[in-house]
Motif scaffolding. Structure first.
Motif, mmCIF file in Angstrom:
data_model
loop_
_atom_site.group_PDB
_atom_site.id
_atom_site.type_symbol
_atom_site.label_atom_id
_atom_site.label_comp_id
_atom_site.label_asym_id
_atom_site.label_seq_id
_atom_site.Cartn_x
_atom_site.Cartn_y
_atom_site.Cartn_z
ATOM 1 N N TYR A 159 45.067 30.167 46.650
ATOM 2 C CA TYR A 159 44.218 29.270 45.876
ATOM 3 C C TYR A 159 42.518 29.416 46.181
ATOM 4 C CZ TYR A 159 42.068 24.719 44.517
ATOM 5 O OH TYR A 159 41.316 23.713 43.840
ATOM 6 N N ALA A 160 42.531 29.338 47.490
ATOM 7 C CA ALA A 160 41.122 29.740 47.971
ATOM 8 C C ALA A 160 40.774 31.204 47.525
ATOM 9 C CB ALA A 160 40.942 29.787 49.417
ATOM 10 N N ASP A 161 41.590 32.078 47.683
ATOM 11 C CA ASP A 161 41.142 33.520 47.142
ATOM 12 C C ASP A 161 40.827 33.380 45.878
ATOM 13 O OD1 ASP A 161 41.025 36.421 47.972
ATOM 14 O OD2 ASP A 161 42.467 36.521 46.276
ATOM 15 N N GLU A 162 41.531 32.903 45.141
ATOM 16 C CA GLU A 162 41.190 32.787 43.359
ATOM 17 C C GLU A 162 39.765 32.159 43.185
ATOM 18 O OE1 GLU A 162 43.065 31.132 39.564
ATOM 19 O OE2 GLU A 162 43.970 30.801 41.177
ATOM 20 N N VAL A 163 39.608 31.211 43.927
ATOM 21 C CA VAL A 163 38.073 30.508 43.907
ATOM 22 C C VAL A 163 37.178 31.490 44.303
ATOM 23 C CG1 VAL A 163 36.523 28.660 44.852
ATOM 24 C CG2 VAL A 163 38.995 28.391 44.000
ATOM 25 N N LEU A 164 37.081 31.994 45.609
ATOM 26 C CA LEU A 164 36.130 32.959 46.393
ATOM 27 C C LEU A 164 35.993 34.077 45.358
ATOM 28 C CD1 LEU A 164 34.486 33.282 48.689
ATOM 29 C CD2 LEU A 164 36.390 34.373 49.937
ATOM 30 N N GLN A 165 37.075 34.811 44.838
ATOM 31 C CA GLN A 165 37.096 36.208 44.216
ATOM 32 C C GLN A 165 36.281 35.725 42.746
ATOM 33 O OE1 GLN A 165 37.482 38.984 45.408
ATOM 34 N NE2 GLN A 165 38.336 38.079 47.011
ATOM 35 N N ALA A 166 36.322 34.523 42.166
ATOM 36 C CA ALA A 166 35.735 34.220 41.045
ATOM 37 C C ALA A 166 34.137 34.107 41.305
ATOM 38 C CB ALA A 166 36.245 33.076 40.258
ATOM 39 N N ILE A 167 33.819 33.411 42.381
ATOM 40 C CA ILE A 167 32.531 33.089 42.934
ATOM 41 C C ILE A 167 31.757 34.316 43.146
ATOM 42 C CG2 ILE A 167 30.814 32.022 44.060
ATOM 43 C CD1 ILE A 167 32.031 30.266 42.066
ATOM 44 N N LYS A 168 32.354 35.398 43.861
ATOM 45 C CA LYS A 168 31.736 36.636 44.400
ATOM 46 C C LYS A 168 31.677 37.254 42.747
ATOM 47 C CE LYS A 168 33.682 38.714 47.881
ATOM 48 N NZ LYS A 168 34.611 39.378 48.754
ATOM 49 N N GLN A 169 32.424 37.211 41.884
ATOM 50 C CA GLN A 169 32.313 38.012 40.703
ATOM 51 C C GLN A 169 31.114 37.343 40.126
ATOM 52 O OE1 GLN A 169 35.549 38.065 38.133
ATOM 53 N NE2 GLN A 169 34.820 39.250 36.719
ATOM 54 N N TRP A 170 30.844 36.300 40.106
ATOM 55 C CA TRP A 170 29.887 35.469 39.304
ATOM 56 C C TRP A 170 28.465 35.972 39.984
ATOM 57 C CZ3 TRP A 170 27.276 30.420 41.017
ATOM 58 C CH2 TRP A 170 26.494 30.130 39.562
ATOM 59 N N ASN B 102 23.556 30.140 48.409
ATOM 60 C CA ASN B 102 24.036 28.976 48.147
ATOM 61 C C ASN B 102 25.541 28.781 47.314
ATOM 62 O OD1 ASN B 102 21.930 26.507 48.454
ATOM 63 N ND2 ASN B 102 20.681 28.188 47.896
ATOM 64 N N SER B 103 25.837 30.027 46.656
ATOM 65 C CA SER B 103 27.151 30.287 46.157
ATOM 66 C C SER B 103 28.319 30.212 47.245
ATOM 67 C CB SER B 103 27.204 31.421 45.502
ATOM 68 O OG SER B 103 26.453 31.215 44.123
ATOM 69 N N ILE B 104 27.943 30.994 48.116
ATOM 70 C CA ILE B 104 28.693 31.146 49.437
ATOM 71 C C ILE B 104 28.891 29.811 50.081
ATOM 72 C CG2 ILE B 104 29.101 32.200 51.402
ATOM 73 C CD1 ILE B 104 27.513 34.599 50.639
ATOM 74 N N ALA B 105 27.943 29.205 50.282
ATOM 75 C CA ALA B 105 27.844 27.868 51.258
ATOM 76 C C ALA B 105 28.587 26.638 50.186
ATOM 77 C CB ALA B 105 26.348 27.357 51.425
ATOM 78 N N ALA B 106 28.316 26.859 49.100
ATOM 79 C CA ALA B 106 29.135 25.643 48.215
ATOM 80 C C ALA B 106 30.573 26.066 48.114
ATOM 81 C CB ALA B 106 28.421 25.643 46.899
ATOM 82 N N THR B 107 30.851 27.309 48.121
ATOM 83 C CA THR B 107 32.428 27.685 47.928
ATOM 84 C C THR B 107 33.065 27.169 49.299
ATOM 85 O OG1 THR B 107 31.843 29.371 46.536
ATOM 86 C CG2 THR B 107 33.999 29.480 47.815
ATOM 87 N N VAL B 108 32.190 27.581 50.299
ATOM 88 C CA VAL B 108 33.216 27.195 51.775
ATOM 89 C C VAL B 108 33.097 25.644 51.818
ATOM 90 C CG1 VAL B 108 32.544 27.089 54.048
ATOM 91 C CG2 VAL B 108 32.048 28.952 53.031
ATOM 92 N N TYR B 109 32.009 24.889 51.456
ATOM 93 C CA TYR B 109 32.322 23.498 51.338
ATOM 94 C C TYR B 109 33.429 22.929 50.473
ATOM 95 C CZ TYR B 109 30.372 18.297 51.041
ATOM 96 O OH TYR B 109 30.636 17.370 51.016
ATOM 97 N N SER B 110 33.219 23.343 49.057
ATOM 98 C CA SER B 110 33.857 22.906 48.085
ATOM 99 C C SER B 110 35.596 23.021 48.594
ATOM 100 C CB SER B 110 33.842 23.391 46.735
ATOM 101 O OG SER B 110 32.460 23.185 46.498
#
Length: 334
Positions: free
Chosen positions: A229-240, A273-281
């Motif tokens: 689940y987290a990998d799907e979110v992280l990969q999507a944000i990294k691609q973004w 900020n994308s990395i920080a928001a992903t970690v927090y979310s």
């Protein structure tokens, strides 16, 4: 004599109950309270050691959310909490060091002031223990003079405990993060999150499973890099944001983002900020499932992260560039 000080401290901290504040809010309250104490009381008199210990103990209990008669687990030493952001701490004022700093130059030495003289001697011994020799103490005092005036802040930084500066902590210090994002990112990067395996190491045993994927045991590394689940979110944000690195830890991820050659300042803030928001979310979603029995899909969480980061950029960095440029750019990345 010091009863008014203790009552005032308790009133200020009770007015902001820790159970209703995240760690970032507690850091803000402590800095305001301790900075006020340092400016008013510590500049007038040298506080006794037992009073400084009482204030430090009260501050620690407030930070960790201790209620009357109850104790909480401590996941980070108080010295590390008082360290600067760039060195892995939260930059909370250490009242003992702060009060000793003041006693060097604000106390008037006289034969009728034995308590003040003892304070001066204690401060001298502290400086010698930190710096090693009288010559180094004199050099430090000269370096703390700015425009012909002595700087208390420079002396405080010279006497505080020295910590190693890491690339990860420097990246956390420099960004325009939300306070709650910055504090959680600092804890996560140092493996200080209260995961199930962390609780087991403290003697609190429970069913060790990941509450996001429901497949493997939970740890900080699994939560952000091996959970489906987290990998799907992280990969999507990294691609973004355009990150193509394969990282296995938050330290590597932050270092990779910090070393990227990006010319525009707002793009750097966008990535950080994308990395920080992903970690927090991800951490918030994990807690939401445990304590409230609610869950969101990965797509909903990704949209929420993108909206949060876009809002931060508009609010905090809109003076650095034309707003339409950022609006068109973010729209093209959706």
């Amino acid at each position: 004599m010091f009863r008014a000080l203790i009552l005032k401290l308790q009133q200020l901290l009770i007015s902001s109950p820790p159970q209703y504040l995240f760690y970032a809010g507690r850091v803000q309250v402590l800095n305001l309270v301790l900075f006020g104490l340092g400016n008013f009381w510590c500049s007038c008199i040298l506080l006794p050691q037992h009073l400084r210990d009482h204030i430090s103990r009260t501050s620690r209990q407030f930070f960790w959310g201790c209620s009357a008669g109850c104790r909480k687990m401590v996941y980070k030493s108080w010295d590390n909490i008082c360290a600067p952001w760039a060195k892995g701490g939260f930059n909370v004022k250490n009242l003992t060091t702060w009060n000793q700093d003041h006693s060097i130059w604000l106390m008037n030495i006289g034969e009728h002031h034995p308590e003040c003289l003892r304070g001066i001697i204690q401060t001298r011994d502290h400086c010698l223990a930190q710096l090693g020799s009288i010559l180094q103490v004199k050099n430090m005092l000269q370096q703390c003079t700015v425009a012909g005036k002595f700087s208390i802040q420079h002396a405080y930084n010279a006497l505080r405990t020295k910590y190693a500066v890491t690339e990860c902590s420097k990246a956390i210090q420099r960004g325009f993060y939300l306070p709650r994002h910055r504090v959680l990112l600092q804890l996560a990067s140092q493996n200080r999150l209260v995961t199930v395996d962390h609780l087991a190491s403290r003697g609190l045993h429970m069913v060790n499973r990941c509450y996001l994927c429901q497949r493997n045991s939970e740890s900080a590394a699994h939560l952000y890099f091996y959970c489906s689940y987290a990998d799907e979110v992280l990969q999507a944000i990294k691609q973004w944001v355009g990150i193509n690195t394969s990282d296995t830890s938050l330290q590597q991820l932050l270092s990779s983002a910090n070393k990227r050659r990006i010319r525009r300042h707002w793009r750097i803030q966008w990535v950080q900020n994308s990395i920080a928001a992903t970690v927090y979310s991800i951490w918030s979603e994990r807690n939401l499932r445990i304590f409230e029995n609610k869950c969101r899909s990965s797509l909903a969480l990704i949209r929420d992260i993108q909206y949060t980061v876009s809002t931060i950029l508009f609010v905090k960095i809109q003076d650095a560039f034309h707003e339409d440029i950022l609006d068109n750019f973010l729209a093209s990345r959706r």
